[in-house]
Enzyme design. Sequence first.
Site, PDB file in Angstrom:
ATOM      1  N   LYS A  44     111.465  45.919  25.594  1.00  0.00           N
ATOM      2  CA  LYS A  44     111.923  47.132  26.294  1.00  0.00           C
ATOM      3  C   LYS A  44     113.425  47.031  26.602  1.00  0.00           C
ATOM      4  CE  LYS A  44     108.033  49.340  26.266  1.00  0.00           C
ATOM      5  NZ  LYS A  44     107.863  50.545  25.430  1.00  0.00           N
ATOM      6  N   SER A 101     110.240  50.471  30.814  1.00  0.00           N
ATOM      7  CA  SER A 101     109.338  49.839  31.782  1.00  0.00           C
ATOM      8  C   SER A 101     110.123  49.087  32.846  1.00  0.00           C
ATOM      9  CB  SER A 101     108.442  48.852  31.020  1.00  0.00           C
ATOM     10  OG  SER A 101     107.847  47.931  31.910  1.00  0.00           O
ATOM     11  N   TYR A 125     107.153  41.194  25.961  1.00  0.00           N
ATOM     12  CA  TYR A 125     106.964  42.650  26.123  1.00  0.00           C
ATOM     13  C   TYR A 125     108.177  43.241  26.834  1.00  0.00           C
ATOM     14  CZ  TYR A 125     105.832  46.954  28.469  1.00  0.00           C
ATOM     15  OH  TYR A 125     105.911  48.246  28.962  1.00  0.00           O
TER      16      TYR A 125
HETATM   17  C1  WQD Z   1      99.645  43.733  37.638  1.00  0.00           C
HETATM   18  C2  WQD Z   1      99.379  42.523  38.527  1.00  0.00           C
HETATM   19  C3  WQD Z   1      98.790  40.570  37.275  1.00  0.00           C
HETATM   20  C4  WQD Z   1      94.911  41.775  35.828  1.00  0.00           C
HETATM   21  C5  WQD Z   1     102.061  46.837  33.491  1.00  0.00           C
HETATM   22  C6  WQD Z   1     101.984  47.348  32.096  1.00  0.00           C
HETATM   23  C7  WQD Z   1     103.340  47.392  31.476  1.00  0.00           C
HETATM   24  C8  WQD Z   1     104.326  48.071  32.388  1.00  0.00           C
HETATM   25  C9  WQD Z   1     104.322  47.443  33.756  1.00  0.00           C
HETATM   26  C10 WQD Z   1     104.510  50.376  31.738  1.00  0.00           C
HETATM   27  C11 WQD Z   1      99.976  41.232  37.934  1.00  0.00           C
HETATM   28  C12 WQD Z   1      97.662  41.009  38.215  1.00  0.00           C
HETATM   29  C13 WQD Z   1      96.146  41.802  36.463  1.00  0.00           C
HETATM   30  C14 WQD Z   1      93.899  40.912  36.314  1.00  0.00           C
HETATM   31  C15 WQD Z   1      95.383  40.148  38.023  1.00  0.00           C
HETATM   32  N1  WQD Z   1     104.049  49.458  32.542  1.00  0.00           N
HETATM   33  N2  WQD Z   1      96.350  41.002  37.544  1.00  0.00           N
HETATM   34  N3  WQD Z   1      94.164  40.131  37.404  1.00  0.00           N
HETATM   35  O1  WQD Z   1     101.682  43.156  34.083  1.00  0.00           O
HETATM   36  O2  WQD Z   1     102.693  44.647  35.889  1.00  0.00           O
HETATM   37  O3  WQD Z   1     102.409  45.473  33.502  1.00  0.00           O
HETATM   38  O4  WQD Z   1     102.984  47.551  34.246  1.00  0.00           O
HETATM   39  O5  WQD Z   1     105.223  50.289  30.830  1.00  0.00           O
HETATM   40  O6  WQD Z   1     103.191  48.109  30.286  1.00  0.00           O
HETATM   41  O7  WQD Z   1     101.152  46.498  31.353  1.00  0.00           O
HETATM   42  O8  WQD Z   1     100.449  45.168  35.021  1.00  0.00           O
HETATM   43  O9  WQD Z   1      98.129  45.522  35.735  1.00  0.00           O
HETATM   44  O10 WQD Z   1      98.602  43.761  33.949  1.00  0.00           O
HETATM   45  O11 WQD Z   1      99.274  43.338  36.320  1.00  0.00           O
HETATM   46  O12 WQD Z   1      95.599  39.420  39.004  1.00  0.00           O
HETATM   47  O13 WQD Z   1      92.747  40.854  35.787  1.00  0.00           O
HETATM   48  O14 WQD Z   1      97.971  42.319  38.593  1.00  0.00           O
HETATM   49  O15 WQD Z   1      98.901  39.156  37.238  1.00  0.00           O
HETATM   50  O16 WQD Z   1     100.426  40.414  38.976  1.00  0.00           O
HETATM   51  P1  WQD Z   1     101.862  44.497  34.668  1.00  0.00           P
HETATM   52  P2  WQD Z   1      99.024  44.464  35.199  1.00  0.00           P
END
Ligand code: WQD
Length: 326
Positions: free
Chosen positions: A157, A128, A153
């Site tokens: 990785k 990731s 998490y």
């Molecule tokens: C993205 C942005 C949140 C939900 C994911 C996968 C992880 C890895 C990387 C593959 C952040 C914001 C989110 C919400 C928000 N991929 N957000 N309100 O954390 O980058 O991780 O991609 O391995 O496995 O989980 O993705 O979609 O959770 O968050 O503001 O209700 O959206 O704070 O800035 P993340 P995400």
Amino acid sequence: MGKHVIVTGGAGYIGSHTIIELLEKTDYHVISIDNFSNSTEQTYERVENISKKNFTKLNIDLCDLEKLTTALYSFDDIVGVIHFAAFKSVGESTEDPLKYYHNNIGSLVNMLKICEQKQIQHFIFSSSCSVYGNTKALPVTEETPLQKAASPYGYTKQVGEEMLAEFCAAKPFLKSIALRYFNPVGAHMSGLNGELSSNKPSNLVPIITQTAAGKNSLTVHGNDYDTRDGTCIRDYVHVSDIADAHLKALEFLVSGKAKHPYSVYNLGTGNGVSVLEAIIAFEKVTGQKLNYTIGKRRAGDVVEIYSNSSKAQKDLGWTPKLALMI
Ligand code: WQD
């Protein structure tokens, strides 16, 4: 029966999309191992409905080596393992780190033990962009130094990649690739498979779509970051492009083209999109106004990350092809 490929986490979001590609584009017999901790058995029905093919399904906890060994005993001629199975919520991992260390690292240890037991020679690890931590060196390449992981998490990785590199250095029978996904989004082009975890989603795009459908409420986790609009920036890449990369990585290993025992590839579009930009893009594409509130920052979030994936293009012949709404 021909050659087999083990897909762990095969009932999951990326795993199920990858099994569809394997069934449609290769002759491998797929063995999916999933204990439905964050997925449902109905996903398998969707995969078989789309591909019109069946495959072996083992409902086993990968942390149970004895059950795993017994279940795989009768299978030989296994070409490779694609190891997706892991918990993946950045936010949840900050609240329950041991759950992530136990499952994400324990399952990887066991799958490497299986590879040694059965002399499986090719291993693809679901890594990731979270391994980069908070870096200012953007876009990141595979040579960008890793910062301290921003979440347990992301740390699992980082450790997983280290374990794999060390294991392959010690055991010449195994060649492996770690694929560093950026943010997988989207659904199968048939519209018959997508992201349907059995638990409440924590990722932005499924929460946006559920909010639009009146099934969830969207809170933007912080708008006071040092970015162009104050919200976090991510590199959103279509899940079917990610799936395609796994077939290309497997082919790269099986064909003997891999020069090193262990190598790493970024899988992103190179295009950074903020949370607010994602919301605006969704509203534009759907013509539907999204209600959301601005909340506090989420622990474990990286401020900004997007990729340079030219190495995957050069070695694997992979480029993201599917346009995103974002
Ligand atoms: C993205 C942005 C949140 C939900 C994911 C996968 C992880 C890895 C990387 C593959 C952040 C914001 C989110 C919400 C928000 N991929 N957000 N309100 O954390 O980058 O991780 O991609 O391995 O496995 O989980 O993705 O979609 O959770 O968050 O503001 O209700 O959206 O704070 O800035 P993340 P995400």
